[in-house]
Motif scaffolding. Structure first.
Motif, PDB file in Angstrom:
ATOM      1  N   VAL A 192       2.218   7.995  -6.527  1.00 29.27           N
ATOM      2  CA  VAL A 192       0.974   8.192  -7.251  1.00 29.27           C
ATOM      3  C   VAL A 192       1.176   9.063  -8.488  1.00 29.27           C
ATOM      4  N   PHE A 193       1.937  10.143  -8.319  1.00 35.90           N
ATOM      5  CA  PHE A 193       2.143  11.094  -9.413  1.00 35.90           C
ATOM      6  C   PHE A 193       3.592  11.069  -9.862  1.00 35.90           C
ATOM      7  N   ALA A 194       3.795  11.149 -11.190  1.00 35.60           N
ATOM      8  CA  ALA A 194       5.147  11.213 -11.748  1.00 35.60           C
ATOM      9  C   ALA A 194       5.080  11.920 -13.086  1.00 35.60           C
ATOM     10  N   CYS A 243      -7.798  13.487   5.816  1.00 33.61           N
ATOM     11  CA  CYS A 243      -8.917  12.576   5.524  1.00 33.61           C
ATOM     12  C   CYS A 243      -8.723  11.248   6.233  1.00 33.61           C
ATOM     13  N   TYR A 244      -7.512  10.695   6.203  1.00 31.64           N
ATOM     14  CA  TYR A 244      -7.244   9.426   6.874  1.00 31.64           C
ATOM     15  C   TYR A 244      -7.470   9.549   8.372  1.00 31.64           C
ATOM     16  N   LYS A 245      -6.995  10.642   8.961  1.00 31.60           N
ATOM     17  CA  LYS A 245      -7.159  10.812  10.408  1.00 31.60           C
ATOM     18  C   LYS A 245      -8.621  11.000  10.782  1.00 31.60           C
ATOM     19  N   LEU A 246      -9.391  11.739   9.969  1.00 30.95           N
ATOM     20  CA  LEU A 246     -10.816  11.887  10.247  1.00 30.95           C
ATOM     21  C   LEU A 246     -11.551  10.550  10.132  1.00 30.95           C
ATOM     22  N   LEU A 300       0.845  -1.188   0.000  1.00 35.55           N
ATOM     23  CA  LEU A 300       0.000   0.000   0.000  1.00 35.55           C
ATOM     24  C   LEU A 300       0.885   1.245   0.000  1.00 35.55           C
ATOM     25  N   GLN A 301       1.354   1.620  -1.172  1.00 31.95           N
ATOM     26  CA  GLN A 301       2.214   2.798  -1.328  1.00 31.95           C
ATOM     27  C   GLN A 301       1.353   3.956  -1.800  1.00 31.95           C
ATOM     28  N   VAL A 302       1.111   4.925  -0.948  1.00 31.91           N
ATOM     29  CA  VAL A 302       0.249   6.042  -1.309  1.00 31.91           C
ATOM     30  C   VAL A 302       0.925   7.385  -1.029  1.00 31.91           C
TER      31      VAL A 302
END
Length: 179
Positions: A28-30, A56-59, A21-23
């Protein structure tokens, strides 16, 4: 009597279960060489992506994490309960009940099937296959002298095409005699 479990707040994936799970932004962007956006856009995109992902992840974890972990804890407790109190005793009982059948079956296999298959193996191990240079064997219905098998003229022509040494003279004479 019971040890207190310590939780590692630094290394939260000690078994590396989620290493796929590389986020991160660069996962993601290159932008390839020769196609670059303005530096300020790239820098601010990085900051927005990282900030938005983290907030967002923490919420989500704040509002849902405890309830979801409670649900999964209950699910694994139910699975553990089922295995410990239902399946394991059932499998043990099945093992005890079927043990005499297992013993009888192994005796039958060792007494009858083992020698039978060993004999078949010895018999079949004496077969040697070699490459043949001659014509292929004739089919069963092409055996000369069999009065019950009288192929017609078309079948004889087919046999001549596949078997050049096949003698059709005999068949021609028998057709003449019967007509």
């Amino acid at each position: 009597m019971s040890e207190k479990l310590e939780i590692d707040l630094i290394r939260r994936d000690p078994h590396e279960m989620n290493n796929y799970l590389q986020v991160e932004f660069d996962d993601v962007f290159a932008e390839p060489t020769g196609t670059h956006s303005a530096d300020c856009v790239w820098r601010n995109s990085f900051k927005c992506f990282t900030c938005g992902k983290n907030v967002c992840y923490k919420l989500l974890t704040f509002f849902c994490g405890i309830c979801i972990s409670l649900a999964w804890g209950c699910a694994f407790a139910q699975i553990s309960f089922s295995v410990i109190w239902c399946f394991a005793p059932y499998l043990r009982a099945l093992h005890v009940v079927l043990f005499p059948f297992k013993k009888i079956y192994s005796i039958i296999l060792a007494s009858f099937c083992g020698p039978l298959f060993e004999t078949c193996g010895l018999v079949l191990s004496r077969i040697h296959v070699t490459q043949s240079q001659g014509p292929p064997p004739r089919p069963i219905d092409a055996i000369e002298g069999d009065e019950n098998q009288r192929p017609g003229r078309l079948e004889s022509v087919e046999k001549c095409r596949y078997y050049p040494n096949y003698n059709t003279e005999f068949e021609d004479r028998t057709e003449l005699e019967t007509t």
